[in-house]
Structures are given as C-alpha cells and as structure tokens.
Motif scaffolding. Structure first.
Motif, PDB file in Angstrom:
ATOM      1  N   ARG A 111       0.787  -1.231   0.000  1.00 45.76           N
ATOM      2  CA  ARG A 111       0.000   0.000   0.000  1.00 45.76           C
ATOM      3  C   ARG A 111       0.816   1.276   0.000  1.00 45.76           C
ATOM      4  N   SER A 112       2.012   1.224   0.565  1.00 38.50           N
ATOM      5  CA  SER A 112       2.780   2.459   0.714  1.00 38.50           C
ATOM      6  C   SER A 112       3.626   2.711  -0.521  1.00 38.50           C
ATOM      7  N   PRO A 113       3.539   3.879  -1.133  1.00 36.52           N
ATOM      8  CA  PRO A 113       4.331   4.182  -2.323  1.00 36.52           C
ATOM      9  C   PRO A 113       5.819   4.050  -2.034  1.00 36.52           C
ATOM     10  N   GLY A 114       6.504   3.347  -2.890  1.00 34.78           N
ATOM     11  CA  GLY A 114       7.936   3.170  -2.699  1.00 34.78           C
ATOM     12  C   GLY A 114       8.275   2.061  -1.738  1.00 34.78           C
ATOM     13  N   GLY A 115       7.384   1.793  -0.791  1.00 31.11           N
ATOM     14  CA  GLY A 115       7.619   0.745   0.192  1.00 31.11           C
ATOM     15  C   GLY A 115       8.706   1.129   1.169  1.00 31.11           C
ATOM     16  N   PRO A 116       8.931   0.315   2.184  1.00 26.74           N
ATOM     17  CA  PRO A 116       9.992   0.614   3.149  1.00 26.74           C
ATOM     18  C   PRO A 116      11.361   0.576   2.478  1.00 26.74           C
ATOM     19  N   PRO A 117      12.277   1.433   2.900  1.00 22.76           N
ATOM     20  CA  PRO A 117      13.630   1.396   2.329  1.00 22.76           C
ATOM     21  C   PRO A 117      14.351   0.112   2.741  1.00 22.76           C
ATOM     22  N   ARG A 118      15.428  -0.182   2.033  1.00 29.41           N
ATOM     23  CA  ARG A 118      16.159  -1.418   2.303  1.00 29.41           C
ATOM     24  C   ARG A 118      16.669  -1.456   3.744  1.00 29.41           C
ATOM     25  N   ALA A 119      17.108  -0.330   4.269  1.00 34.33           N
ATOM     26  CA  ALA A 119      17.620  -0.299   5.644  1.00 34.33           C
ATOM     27  C   ALA A 119      16.538  -0.716   6.639  1.00 34.33           C
ATOM     28  N   ALA A 120      15.300  -0.262   6.414  1.00 32.90           N
ATOM     29  CA  ALA A 120      14.207  -0.618   7.324  1.00 32.90           C
ATOM     30  C   ALA A 120      13.896  -2.109   7.250  1.00 32.90           C
ATOM     31  N   VAL A 121      13.896  -2.654   6.036  1.00 35.71           N
ATOM     32  CA  VAL A 121      13.626  -4.085   5.881  1.00 35.71           C
ATOM     33  C   VAL A 121      14.718  -4.899   6.550  1.00 35.71           C
ATOM     34  N   ARG A 122      15.969  -4.449   6.437  1.00 37.44           N
ATOM     35  CA  ARG A 122      17.062  -5.173   7.081  1.00 37.44           C
ATOM     36  C   ARG A 122      16.955  -5.091   8.604  1.00 37.44           C
ATOM     37  N   ARG A 123      16.538  -3.956   9.116  1.00 41.88           N
ATOM     38  CA  ARG A 123      16.336  -3.868  10.575  1.00 41.88           C
ATOM     39  C   ARG A 123      15.272  -4.850  11.026  1.00 41.88           C
ATOM     40  N   TYR A 124      14.178  -4.903  10.269  1.00 45.03           N
ATOM     41  CA  TYR A 124      13.128  -5.863  10.644  1.00 45.03           C
ATOM     42  C   TYR A 124      13.641  -7.293  10.551  1.00 45.03           C
ATOM     43  N   SER A 125      14.439  -7.594   9.524  1.00 45.69           N
ATOM     44  CA  SER A 125      14.970  -8.943   9.364  1.00 45.69           C
ATOM     45  C   SER A 125      15.823  -9.334  10.567  1.00 45.69           C
ATOM     46  N   ALA A 126      16.658  -8.400  11.038  1.00 45.09           N
ATOM     47  CA  ALA A 126      17.482  -8.680  12.222  1.00 45.09           C
ATOM     48  C   ALA A 126      16.605  -8.859  13.459  1.00 45.09           C
ATOM     49  N   LEU A 127      15.577  -8.013  13.591  1.00 45.05           N
ATOM     50  CA  LEU A 127      14.674  -8.108  14.737  1.00 45.05           C
ATOM     51  C   LEU A 127      13.904  -9.422  14.705  1.00 45.05           C
ATOM     52  N   ALA A 128      13.459  -9.832  13.526  1.00 47.34           N
ATOM     53  CA  ALA A 128      12.737 -11.096  13.404  1.00 47.34           C
ATOM     54  C   ALA A 128      13.640 -12.274  13.741  1.00 47.34           C
ATOM     55  N   SER A 129      14.907 -12.206  13.336  1.00 46.38           N
ATOM     56  CA  SER A 129      15.841 -13.289  13.666  1.00 46.38           C
ATOM     57  C   SER A 129      16.012 -13.421  15.172  1.00 46.38           C
ATOM     58  N   GLY A 130      16.137 -12.299  15.857  1.00 49.69           N
ATOM     59  CA  GLY A 130      16.222 -12.349  17.316  1.00 49.69           C
ATOM     60  C   GLY A 130      14.960 -12.905  17.943  1.00 49.69           C
ATOM     61  N   SER A 131      13.802 -12.558  17.370  1.00 52.90           N
ATOM     62  CA  SER A 131      12.531 -13.076  17.883  1.00 52.90           C
ATOM     63  C   SER A 131      12.445 -14.584  17.715  1.00 52.90           C
ATOM     64  N   VAL A 132      12.939 -15.093  16.577  1.00 56.30           N
ATOM     65  CA  VAL A 132      12.917 -16.544  16.334  1.00 56.30           C
ATOM     66  C   VAL A 132      13.781 -17.268  17.363  1.00 56.30           C
ATOM     67  N   VAL A 133      14.936 -16.693  17.693  1.00 57.91           N
ATOM     68  CA  VAL A 133      15.797 -17.303  18.713  1.00 57.91           C
ATOM     69  C   VAL A 133      15.071 -17.349  20.055  1.00 57.91           C
ATOM     70  N   ALA A 134      14.407 -16.239  20.412  1.00 60.42           N
ATOM     71  CA  ALA A 134      13.648 -16.213  21.667  1.00 60.42           C
ATOM     72  C   ALA A 134      12.506 -17.219  21.638  1.00 60.42           C
TER      73      ALA A 134
END
Length: 663
Positions: free
Chosen positions: A355-378
């Motif tokens: 829905r969002s024009p342009g979508g999240p920047p690559r840096a934001a997606v990478r931050r989420y990816s790192a956060l999701a990886s930590g969540s999976v470990v937990a």
C-alpha cells in the motif's frame, strides 16, 4: 541534528524495559505453588458408587488443584431428578462442599459439578452414591454435566480467542516496527491502519470474550451472555480479572497510538524538514530534543503496555498451571512478545509493501529482518521450555495425545515459515535503495508525481468552466485510476520488491494458520496430563477396547476399609469380556503383595448408557484371597460400571468403582 540518530534508543528501551518487567514479574510470582494443568476430580465424600447406611449431611469434592466454582456449581439430584442439596457451594482452593437436605430417602443420588481450572478451562463431571441400597435413577449424567465449551458458545469463544491473539500481534508488532525499524512509517496511513485494526480487534474480542465467558463456563446457552449477575461472577474469577485488565491496558494503548501517530509523526516530519533547512538551528535543536524525549517515553510506555497485555494471557492460561509457574509465566510473556514482534511486524511490512508508495527502504527491511531473527531465537528457547513443561520427555505423550500432535503440527508450520523467511531475506539483499526523501508527503502516504491532465481541461490542467458535476466526478475517477496505475507500475518495476512482497505474503498466510494451531493448543489438555489420565484409564480397564481377542480384561483397584488390616489391592480378571457368559476372578493382596482375606466380597455391574442394572453377584470364596464368579452374565456391549464392595470386619467396609468396556 537528524532524527535518525535517535533510532537505537527505542530498541535499547524496549529490551531493558522488557527484561526489567519480566524480572519483576518473576520476583512477584516466586512464591507461587505448582498446580496440575487442567484440574481433575481427585476424591469425593461419599465416594463414587459408594453405598452408605445413612444419608450424609454434605457432599465434598476434592480436586487435583485449586478451582473456582459458581454458587450453584454442585448439584445433588435424587432418583427422580429433584434437587437434594440445601443451598450454595462452600469451600475454596481444592475442596468444595454442598450441604444436603435432611431426611433423604434410600436410593441412588447423582452429584453433578462444574468448575473452572487454573488455566481458565471449564471442567465438569458427575458421580453417584447410594443411601441404604442402589436404586434406579432417571438422571442421565451426560445431560446434567453439559457445559459451554462445546457447541455454538464454544465455537464463538474459540473465534474470540483467535481474534484477540491476532489483535495483540498486529497492535504490538506494528508499533515495534514503526519505533525500531522505520520511524518514518509513523506518517504512513498504511502503518496507522494496521495498528488501529489490531487495537480494534483486540478490544472488541476482549469484550466479546468477557460476555461469552458467562455461558462458556456455565449452561452453554448463548442467551446467558447478557446476564449481568453472571458477568459479576466472571469478573471475580482469575480469567475475568485478566480480561478486565486487558481492556484497561487496551485503553492505555489507545493513548499510546494517538501519541505515536500524532505528536511523534508530526515532530519527525518537522525535524526532517528543519534538518534540510538549517536557517533556524536553535528551533531545530529544540524539536530534535523533544523528539528524543517523546521517543524515549513511547519506548517505556510501549514496553509496559505490551508486557502487561502479554501477562493477561500468561497469568490465566497454561503457563499459570503445572510445574514451575514462577518461571513459566515470565517465559510465556517473552514468548508472546517475540511472536508479536515477528508476526505482527511481518503483517506491517506486508501492508507497507502493498500500500505504501515506494515501500519501506532497504535499511528498514534489514532492521526488521534482524529483529525477526532475534525473535525466532527467543521463540525457540521459550517454546522448547514450554513444550517440556506440557509434554515432558515422553514420546508417547507427544504422539498419542491431541496436544502432542498439535504441537508437532505447530513445529512443522514454524519450519515452513522459517524456510519462506530465508527466501525473504534473499529478496531483501536484492532490494534497490529507496531514499526516504523521495516520499515527500508522509502524513497522507502520497508521492509527488506528474499529474495527468484531465480530459477537457485547459493548458493549466484545470477543468473547463461550467463543467457538469457528474462529468467532474467522472474525470476525478479517471484521474484517480491513472494515478493508481502509475503507482502500481512503479511499484512492480522493482523486481526485488516484487519478489519480497510475494514471499512476505506467503509468510503471512502460513502465520495465519500457525496462529490458529496455537489457539487450539491453548484450549487442549496438556500432553503430560492427558497421558497420565490415559494411563489411569488403562489401569482401571479404560483401555479394554485395545485388548487382543480372547485375552481377559484385567484391572486393579486399591481399597482401604479403614479398619485393621483393611488396606490392600484387588486384582480383577474378566474373561472373555464379551456379551454373554463370563468368568470373573478377584484376588486380594495386602500392601506387601501377599494374599489377604476379607469377611465378604460383593460386586455390582451397571450399564449407565442403557439404564441397565445393577446386576449383583456374590463371588465364591475358593482360596486365600481368591474369589470367583463363574456365571457372570453381560447382556449388552458397552462401558459397564463395576462396583466392588470389600468388608473386612462387621463395621469396616468400602466400595470401589471402575469402568470396563465389553464388546
């Protein structure tokens, strides 16, 4: 100063706040005693199937853990189905009693009970005792023990639980995504809608669960949900208190959302604009300082609200019962927060990509990816611990119980989800860098693009004077369609984002199924409890249907007549355990396993499903500790109730009961 320099602060705040809150919660609960998940009836006075000489003054029930009972939760019915109890249930914790009316006549009485175990699930049952001698009864145990956990009310309650979990994930996950991964999304309507949808679903589902809890733990009639008196009783219970607390925290979350998408979003927009125009340095620094303070406050407040919401589940469901509850509750809080961060953030990312024009920047997606990886470990650590609590180390408990099989399905879905997540990470690495500065209008989520000239407009792009209103609306629709097509074409031009969008969509679909399985797990008897119950049933003949053809049905019944040398065990062997002629051997042994004697041994058999019996027999004493019945007739197949009476003296006698299945 650019606002992006403050991004690590919310992450540090979230982590430190969560650790501090969980540590405090663990300290408060350190003295909590263990309880058996899904309570069960442990003992009754009079006993099930017992025949007493004179009518007792009360009936007492003892459970394997503390339970909560409504005032009318224990009913005693005479052979005609009329109430024989005198009033409200009394007692607390594990033991509850109800007084009986004086002058009860001889006959068989049925005791029907309903309770709510520590993990919020309703349980019910019925048993019988007789005064003077057994008699026929018009009471059907299946009818008097019906509860609301089945049927329409049960279905609606399960839907409400699923909706509440979904709302929690969307609310918490979207806010974490905005604060930690992409603060600029605070000005995006797409992100705002995800958070608002989560808040609305969570609040609405909690209200529905609060009202549905009345029939769910009671009669099962949906109309009872409107009973104000029943609502007061529900609020007084552990689960009711948790639901009310969840509503209060949802109200606080409403204020949090208003600040996040109001003041915080405006300050970020203003701070970024001033960073590009450095003429008023002093005012820019003041706004940046206010933004840092607000970010810190939102981080602290968000942690408190998120941990509190997760605790309303942890303190009222499976984590609150069983072994090591002082550790299990905070672990469950961490588990729920990790799920919300991962899956709620995933849903937010999916909506922003679409829905969002342009979508999240690559840096934001990478931050989420790192956060999701930590969540999976937990999730892996807390999930293994909770699985050990509910299943133990028994392979049978894992494969032969509904809880164990659902748990294996859940593990399989998590594995599939992780496999799709790996594909998403690969697409993330291929993303083109999209600068936030190209997205100029954060508050509306639009971008500045060349506007197409409407048909019939002048050189300036304005509609011709005197245009018909209907024509103007048509031109506006055409204009919107052209803009939408242009946005979609621009969105799909980036192959990296298109691939990421598809893989995230697949993740979200698997996550929705995973959430359903998780909801089912929370309403299923834990595996170790179910396995223990199955073992007990096998010991008393409950597994007779699995007995090889031709082999006798064997069961053991411990007994204690209360007198000297009155303790022992009765071993019963019924052969061939089929309709028609059967032979029954009864062998009594003392606590040392040696044959022992008794003054008298009697048995009675009843088939409750067909109101058949009791069929009474007096076994023949053939040897020390050995009695037999050679002409035992079982006219119908089904689950028979066997009552064994052992008398060791003129006054010391007890009746023990067991179930046996006849083919």
């Amino acid at each position: 100063m650019r606002a992006t320099t403050t991004l690590p602060r919310p992450l540090v705040t979230l982590l430190l706040g969560a650790l501090a809150t969980v540590a405090a919660l663990a300290g408060l609960l350190a003295g909590a005693g263990p309880a058996a998940a899904h309570a069960a009836l442990d003992d009754t006075t009079p006993g099930d199937g017992e025949v007493v000489a004179t009518a007792p003054t009360e009936v007492s029930l003892t459970f394997t853990e503390g339970v909560s009972l409504a005032p009318d939760a224990i009913r005693v019915l005479d052979p005609d189905g009329e109430r024989a109890d005198a009033g409200e249930t009394t007692g607390s914790g594990r033991t509850h009693t109800v007084s009986l009316r004086p002058g009860l006549a001889d006959g068989t009485y049925t005791v029907a009970w309903q309770a709510v175990s520590t993990d919020s699930h309703p349980i019910s049952g019925a048993f019988t005792f007789s005064v003077g001698a057994p008699s026929e009864t018009s009471v059907s145990p299946a009818e008097v023990t019906a509860t609301g956990d089945d049927g329409l009310v049960g279905l609606l309650y399960d839907v409400g639980r699923y909706a509440a979990y979904t709302g929690f994930l969307l609310l918490v996950g979207s806010c974490v995504f905005v604060l930690v991964c992409w603060p600029a999304a605070a000005g995006r309507r797409a992100a705002q809608r995800v958070t608002l949808a989560g808040w609305i679903v969570l609040t609405g589902a909690t209200i529905a669960l609060l009202w549905l809890r009345i029939p769910y733990t009671g009669s099962g009639e949906l109309a009872d949900a409107l009973d104000a008196g029943g609502l007061r009783d529900v609020v007084a219970t552990r689960t009711g208190t948790a639901l009310v607390t969840r509503l209060l925290l949802a109200a606080a979350a409403g204020l949090f959302i208003a600040l996040l998408y109001g003041s915080y979003a405006r300050l970020r927009t203003a701070a970024r604009g001033e960073a590009e125009d450095a003429e008023d340095t002093e005012d820019a620094e003041d706004r940046a300082a206010r933004l840092r303070d607000l970010t810190f406050g939102l981080g602290i407040g968000g942690v408190i609200i998120a941990v509190g919401l997760a605790a309303t589940w942890a303190t009222s469901e499976h984590a609150a019962s069983g072994r090591q509850t002082a550790l299990a509750i905070p672990v469950d809080v961490v588990h729920l927060l990790a799920v919300a961060t991962w899956l709620g953030g995933l849903a937010t990312l999916l909506v922003l990509l679409h829905r969002s024009p342009g979508g999240p920047p690559r840096a934001a997606v990478r931050r989420y990816s790192a956060l999701a990886s930590g969540s999976v470990v937990a999730l892996a650590g807390t999930g293994l611990y909770q699985s050990w609590r509910q299943v133990g180390l028994s392979w049978t408990a894992l494969t032969d119980t509904s809880y164990g099989r659902l748990l294996m399905v859940k593990v399989g879905l998590v594995a599939v989800l992780l496999a799709v997540a790996v594909a998403s990470r690969r697409w993330t690495a291929r993303l083109a860098d999209t600068a936030e500065t190209t997205e100029t209008t954060e508050t509306t989520g639009t971008t500045e693009t060349a506007e197409p000239v409407a048909v019939g407009a002048g050189d300036s792009g304005e509609a011709a004077e005197g245009t018909d209103p209907a024509r103007a609306r048509q031109l506006a629709r055409q204009r919107a369609a052209v803009e939408r097509t242009a946005r979609l074409r621009a969105r799909d031009a980036d192959q990296g984002r298109s691939g990421l969008r598809r893989s995230v969509l697949a993740e979200a679909a698997v996550a929705a199924v995973l959430l359903g399985v998780t909801t089912a797990l929370t309403t299923t008897t834990p595996a170790h409890t179910a396995a223990a119950q199955a073992a007990a049933d096998d010991a008393t003949g409950g597994g007779a249907e699995d007995r090889p053809a031709g082999e006798p049905l064997s069961l053991s019944l411990p007994y204690d007549t209360g007198g000297e040398l009155g303790r022992g065990e009765a071993r019963l062997d019924l052969s061939p355990a089929r309709t028609g002629d059967n032979t029954l051997h009864i062998r009594l042994t003392d606590p040392d396993g040696l044959p022992t004697t008794a003054e008298e041994v009697r048995i009675a058999l009843t088939l409750p499903a067909e109101d058949l019996g009791p069929l009474r027999y007096e076994p023949l004493h053939v040897d020390v500790g050995h009695w037999t019945v050679t002409d035992l007739q079982l006219p119908r197949p089904g689950t028979w109730e066997l009552a064994l009476t052992v008398r060791t003296s003129d006054i010391d006698q007890v009746t023990e009961t067991a179930s046996l299945t006849v083919d």
